[in-house]
Design an enzyme around this catalytic site. Structure first.
Site, PDB file in Angstrom:
ATOM      1  CG  ASP A 189      -1.894   1.056   1.332  1.00  0.00           C
ATOM      2  OD1 ASP A 189      -1.649   2.142   0.764  1.00  0.00           O
ATOM      3  OD2 ASP A 189      -2.938   0.833   1.957  1.00  0.00           O
ATOM      4  CB  ILE A 190       1.100   4.133  -2.330  1.00  0.00           C
ATOM      5  CG1 ILE A 190       2.141   5.207  -2.657  1.00  0.00           C
ATOM      6  CG2 ILE A 190      -0.251   4.790  -2.205  1.00  0.00           C
ATOM      7  CD1 ILE A 190       2.973   4.920  -3.834  1.00  0.00           C
ATOM      8  CG  ASN A 212      -9.173  14.352  -9.808  1.00  0.00           C
ATOM      9  OD1 ASN A 212      -9.277  15.573  -9.659  1.00  0.00           O
ATOM     10  ND2 ASN A 212      -9.677  13.486  -8.945  1.00  0.00           N
ATOM     11  N   GLY A 237      -9.300   5.210  -5.398  1.00  0.00           N
ATOM     12  CA  GLY A 237      -7.994   4.576  -5.585  1.00  0.00           C
ATOM     13  C   GLY A 237      -6.916   5.128  -4.666  1.00  0.00           C
ATOM     14  CG  ASP A 271      -6.649  11.583  -5.368  1.00  0.00           C
ATOM     15  OD1 ASP A 271      -5.938  12.155  -4.522  1.00  0.00           O
ATOM     16  OD2 ASP A 271      -7.361  12.187  -6.186  1.00  0.00           O
ATOM     17  CB  SER A 321      -2.771   6.126 -16.051  1.00  0.00           C
ATOM     18  OG  SER A 321      -2.781   7.533 -16.081  1.00  0.00           O
ATOM     19  CB  THR A 322      -2.449   0.798 -14.180  1.00  0.00           C
ATOM     20  OG1 THR A 322      -2.185   0.784 -12.766  1.00  0.00           O
ATOM     21  CG2 THR A 322      -1.195   1.186 -14.933  1.00  0.00           C
ATOM     22  N   GLY A 323      -5.474   2.193 -12.913  1.00  0.00           N
ATOM     23  CA  GLY A 323      -6.675   1.822 -12.169  1.00  0.00           C
ATOM     24  C   GLY A 323      -7.897   2.428 -12.832  1.00  0.00           C
ATOM     25  CE1 TYR A 333      -8.974   9.515 -14.190  1.00  0.00           C
ATOM     26  CE2 TYR A 333      -6.720  10.294 -14.352  1.00  0.00           C
ATOM     27  CZ  TYR A 333      -8.038  10.515 -14.017  1.00  0.00           C
ATOM     28  OH  TYR A 333      -8.415  11.739 -13.505  1.00  0.00           O
TER      29      TYR A 333
END
Ligand code: AR6
Length: 173
Positions: free
Chosen positions: A10-11, A24, A32, A34, A122-124, A126
């Site tokens: 987890d980031i 965004n 996600g 964010d 972008s891989t979620g 987006y």
């Protein structure tokens, strides 16, 4: 040249100087990564984002650019917010995705950050395909000259982790 590592996790739990947020352009939060960053980091991050919207980024943070705020209660010093492109089959937006990694590293250098954790931008939500998103991420950080000593890709599941592993080892299969 920075050391590049992969972590399954987890980031928001990374003890690094800077964590990158897949934001965004509104900078007002979302789902996600964010959502997780704002939830765990607390209201200080959003307060700084509001200030940025009221000053430098009245029209929103453009896609491919990056800007830093405090990391609030996260175990990091800064959050670097960047806006990935929405994936589109009809148009090649790879340069914008590469720009997110490049600009985030540039901001990290400006801050004096030595360690940076990236999600798979972008891989979620987006919709960017993971194999291509991983390739662009790895190629771009390898090609970008930076003072940052450690670049950590933090992948949320084993599929993303495997894609980044292949991109890092240069395998295309
Ligand atoms: N730690 C690490 N990776 C994560 C985490 C986490 N806590 N949560 C999700 N991922 P996404 P995007 C992975 O959707 O595609 C937001 O609403 C996830 O599995 O966070 O750039 C923003 O406000 C995926 O592989 O970011 C924007 O509107 C990757 O992180 C929009 O989503 C990125 O997924 C941005 O979409």
């Amino acid at each position: 040249m920075a050391e590049i590592s992969l972590v399954l996790g987890d980031i928001t739990e990374q003890r690094v100087d800077a964590v990158v947020n897949a934001a965004n352009s509104s900078l007002m939060g979302g789902g996600g990564v964010d959502g997780a960053i704002h939830r765990k980091g607390g209201p200080e991050i959003l307060a700084e984002c509001r200030e940025l919207r009221a000053s430098r980024y009245a029209g929103g943070l453009p896609t491919g650019q990056a800007v830093a705020t405090t990391a609030g209660r996260l175990p990091a010093r800064w959050v670097i917010h960047t806006v990935g492109p929405v994936y589109a089959r009809s148009e090649d937006r790879s340069h914008l995705l590469a720009s997110c990694y490049r600009e985030s590293l540039r901001v990290a250098d400006e801050l004096g950050a030595k360690s940076v954790a990236f999600p798979a931008i972008s891989t979620g939500i987006y919709g960017w395909p993971l194999d291509d998103g991983a390739r662009i991420a790895v190629e771009t950080v390898r090609e970008t000259p930076a003072e940052v000593a450690e670049i950590r890709f933090v992948l949320f599941d084993t599929t993303a982790y495997a894609h980044f592993g292949r991109a890092l080892s240069g395998s295309t299969s």
